[in-house]
Design a protein around this motif. Sequence first.
Motif, mmCIF file in Angstrom:
data_model
loop_
_atom_site.group_PDB
_atom_site.id
_atom_site.type_symbol
_atom_site.label_atom_id
_atom_site.label_comp_id
_atom_site.label_asym_id
_atom_site.label_seq_id
_atom_site.Cartn_x
_atom_site.Cartn_y
_atom_site.Cartn_z
ATOM 1 N N VAL A 17 1.025 -1.303 -0.102
ATOM 2 C CA VAL A 17 0.109 -0.079 0.027
ATOM 3 C C VAL A 17 0.748 1.151 0.012
ATOM 4 C CG1 VAL A 17 -1.772 1.321 1.200
ATOM 5 C CG2 VAL A 17 -1.900 -1.193 1.191
ATOM 6 N N GLN A 18 2.165 1.257 0.637
ATOM 7 C CA GLN A 18 2.934 2.193 0.785
ATOM 8 C C GLN A 18 3.278 2.795 -0.497
ATOM 9 O OE1 GLN A 18 5.933 1.468 3.593
ATOM 10 N NE2 GLN A 18 5.087 2.534 5.301
ATOM 11 N N ARG A 19 3.872 1.603 -1.338
ATOM 12 C CA ARG A 19 4.243 1.977 -2.535
ATOM 13 C C ARG A 19 3.387 2.345 -3.694
ATOM 14 N NH1 ARG A 19 7.801 -3.908 -3.205
ATOM 15 N NH2 ARG A 19 9.679 -3.101 -1.770
ATOM 16 N N PHE A 20 2.162 1.821 -3.464
ATOM 17 C CA PHE A 20 0.882 2.399 -4.355
ATOM 18 C C PHE A 20 0.608 3.616 -3.961
ATOM 19 C CE2 PHE A 20 -3.527 2.494 -4.924
ATOM 20 C CZ PHE A 20 -3.539 2.383 -6.128
ATOM 21 N N GLY A 21 0.658 4.024 -2.670
ATOM 22 C CA GLY A 21 0.300 5.222 -2.338
ATOM 23 C C GLY A 21 1.423 6.362 -2.815
ATOM 24 N N THR A 22 2.732 5.912 -2.518
ATOM 25 C CA THR A 22 3.726 6.764 -3.384
ATOM 26 C C THR A 22 3.784 6.961 -4.701
ATOM 27 O OG1 THR A 22 5.502 5.792 -1.658
ATOM 28 C CG2 THR A 22 6.434 6.875 -3.451
ATOM 29 N N PHE A 23 3.297 6.038 -5.544
ATOM 30 C CA PHE A 23 2.963 6.101 -6.989
ATOM 31 C C PHE A 23 1.816 7.174 -7.299
ATOM 32 C CE2 PHE A 23 1.129 5.164 -10.939
ATOM 33 C CZ PHE A 23 2.260 5.046 -11.763
ATOM 34 N N LEU A 24 0.741 7.084 -6.360
ATOM 35 C CA LEU A 24 -0.599 8.074 -6.549
ATOM 36 C C LEU A 24 -0.014 9.328 -6.194
ATOM 37 C CD1 LEU A 24 -3.368 5.885 -5.186
ATOM 38 C CD2 LEU A 24 -2.735 6.272 -7.423
ATOM 39 N N SER A 25 0.617 9.551 -5.150
ATOM 40 C CA SER A 25 0.972 10.983 -4.723
ATOM 41 C C SER A 25 2.034 11.537 -5.666
ATOM 42 C CB SER A 25 1.595 10.822 -3.248
ATOM 43 O OG SER A 25 2.565 10.212 -3.232
ATOM 44 N N GLY A 26 2.878 10.518 -6.323
ATOM 45 C CA GLY A 26 3.768 11.082 -7.247
ATOM 46 C C GLY A 26 3.123 11.777 -8.579
ATOM 47 N N MET A 27 1.980 11.392 -8.798
ATOM 48 C CA MET A 27 1.243 12.035 -9.921
ATOM 49 C C MET A 27 0.749 13.398 -9.397
ATOM 50 S SD MET A 27 -0.606 9.157 -12.023
ATOM 51 C CE MET A 27 -1.241 7.805 -10.731
ATOM 52 N N ILE A 28 0.242 13.479 -8.121
ATOM 53 C CA ILE A 28 -0.428 14.697 -7.829
ATOM 54 C C ILE A 28 0.494 15.820 -7.171
ATOM 55 C CG2 ILE A 28 -2.017 15.512 -6.131
ATOM 56 C CD1 ILE A 28 -3.715 13.780 -7.990
ATOM 57 N N MET A 29 1.332 15.384 -6.352
ATOM 58 C CA MET A 29 2.187 16.583 -5.753
ATOM 59 C C MET A 29 3.024 17.116 -6.614
ATOM 60 S SD MET A 29 2.884 14.439 -1.823
ATOM 61 C CE MET A 29 3.522 15.976 -1.181
ATOM 62 N N PRO A 30 3.661 16.670 -7.595
ATOM 63 C CA PRO A 30 4.378 17.683 -8.431
ATOM 64 C C PRO A 30 3.643 19.030 -9.224
ATOM 65 C CG PRO A 30 5.070 15.208 -8.886
ATOM 66 C CD PRO A 30 3.764 15.379 -7.966
ATOM 67 N N ASN A 31 2.148 18.664 -9.177
ATOM 68 C CA ASN A 31 1.159 19.368 -9.804
ATOM 69 C C ASN A 31 0.484 20.286 -8.876
ATOM 70 O OD1 ASN A 31 2.067 18.556 -12.515
ATOM 71 N ND2 ASN A 31 0.818 16.643 -11.834
ATOM 72 N N ILE A 32 0.860 20.251 -7.548
ATOM 73 C CA ILE A 32 0.001 21.064 -6.405
ATOM 74 C C ILE A 32 0.087 22.441 -6.820
ATOM 75 C CG2 ILE A 32 0.143 21.816 -4.238
ATOM 76 C CD1 ILE A 32 -1.108 19.084 -4.363
ATOM 77 N N ALA A 33 1.155 22.955 -7.349
ATOM 78 C CA ALA A 33 1.208 24.407 -7.610
ATOM 79 C C ALA A 33 0.113 24.756 -8.655
ATOM 80 C CB ALA A 33 2.552 24.860 -8.129
ATOM 81 N N ALA A 34 -0.199 23.783 -9.317
ATOM 82 C CA ALA A 34 -1.252 24.117 -10.710
ATOM 83 C C ALA A 34 -2.517 23.935 -10.089
ATOM 84 C CB ALA A 34 -1.262 23.043 -11.631
ATOM 85 N N PHE A 35 -2.831 23.353 -9.167
ATOM 86 C CA PHE A 35 -4.109 23.144 -8.213
ATOM 87 C C PHE A 35 -4.158 24.557 -7.461
ATOM 88 C CE2 PHE A 35 -3.226 18.654 -8.826
ATOM 89 C CZ PHE A 35 -4.737 18.302 -9.247
#
Length: 532
Positions: A17-35
């Motif tokens: 689950v940690q690895r899956f979570g890291t992958f998911l957050s890896g898609m969102i967090m680099p784009n937080i500035a756009a949000f």
Amino acid sequence: MTTASTTSRAGGARVAVQRFGTFLSGMIMPNIAAFIAWGFITMLFISVGWLGGWHPVSDLIGGFGNADLINWPGAMTALAEDAEGNTFAQFVGLVGPMVTYLLPLLIANTGGRMVYGERGGVVATIATMGVIVGTNIPMFLGAMIMGPLAAWITKKMDSIWDGKIKAGFEMLVNNFSAGILGMLLAIVGFFVFGPVMLGISSFLGAIVDWLVTYQLLPLLSIVVEPAKVLFLNNAINHGVFTPLALQQAEEAGKSILFLIEANPGPGIGLLLAFSFFGVGQAKASAPGAAIIHFFGGIHEIYFPYALSKPATILALIAGGATGVTTNMLLGGGLAFPAAPGSIIAVTAAAIPPAAGGVANLLVVYLSVLLAATVTFLITAAILRASRKRDLAAEADTFGAAIAQTEANKGKSSAAMDALRASSGAGAAAVTTDREIKTIVFACDAGMGSSAMGASVLRNKFKKAGIEDLTITNKAIANLDGTEDLIITQQQLTERAQGRNAGAVHVSVDNFMNSPKYEEVVEMVRAQRGTDA
């Protein structure tokens, strides 16, 4: 030749689950500035925004005549009328497309790059466009699935003719194959994948609505608060809450889901309790950690405190549920993600007029205050009940808790480094016969604390008079075998060895202040024959 602390191979459902979570957050967090950019544009320019009701338009563009207004680029979408016929600046042509197209496509491109580099990102973006147009809603969940899937299909397609293309035809084959595959995936996304994701999104939204209707939303804290301590929060927050919350914010102007994980109240309550009633290193470091957590938004700073006294997780659950209940009953929520989860970011995301303005901000502040108070009182009771036993103990367990936090997270952290600075772990001296020319600090993301560590070591070599070394930082996934010496946080050393087994590997507990740096400097000095 290799110095590394012996680490046990993590396994089980938690690691998966940690690895899956890291992958998911890896898609969102680099784009937080756009949000955040979208959130501020929404806050300022929609019809009920801070600047949306200016009358007349001449206040905004000053001195332009009617003819100029008609010829003004974007005038037809940037101007609107209210119920009384007054004209105002709305910028509707910017707010809607950003949340419908820009943000999901950024997520898809990032996910595609994570799987298959730039080529994967391009095909992922094309494919996700089909999903978006097929649903015509902010399709964040679809982007998080279609993006990586499209990149993976591209990678498998390229492997079919890898090494079989005649010289001179590589660009032709690569461009046309990616274009054709992108077209096909976009069509599939439009007719098949989009409707399926629309159904899934509606189902998840119905679950949230059901929890709200029956006032069961606070029960999520039973899962969220322990998950945060185990670094599973990204899988829950950025994988589920944020996509659903963005759709709610698009419709209602705000969402309570943004605050379920990001509320800084439980963490500040825990740290204040340790500041008053803790013992040893935990008590001494808690006030500084409280400032970092509350104003810097680094929630991970309080995880070791909870792990050092596991019973306090119950206090976090109670505090989190209190905050959720407050927002649920009084209608509190955020207009966009608060990232990082500091009180400053929470304030900015709570105050937009579309979300309720100052009234909503006061509700959110109340949820933070009540969550902190409940967590503080329960944590204080737990700490006072065991205070004599803790004082009588020969060893302070806080250092072990920090190590456990790092093991749970599975990657380096500047916040943990700051807490560990006073408790370093011993390890074998750094020795090698290999000439060291390139030193790389490697972590999951390749930035943050590893970049600071590289800067620290670079300065140490400069003071030693050795300046002909290349010292950089990289993500572990980008190690290419050219590195002579690789420095990693101890939980990541095994992964780094898998990327470059021939390099010298050094494990450290503290990227900011490790005694291993002096050993590396001395080793290179000895190789170069440089006097101290």
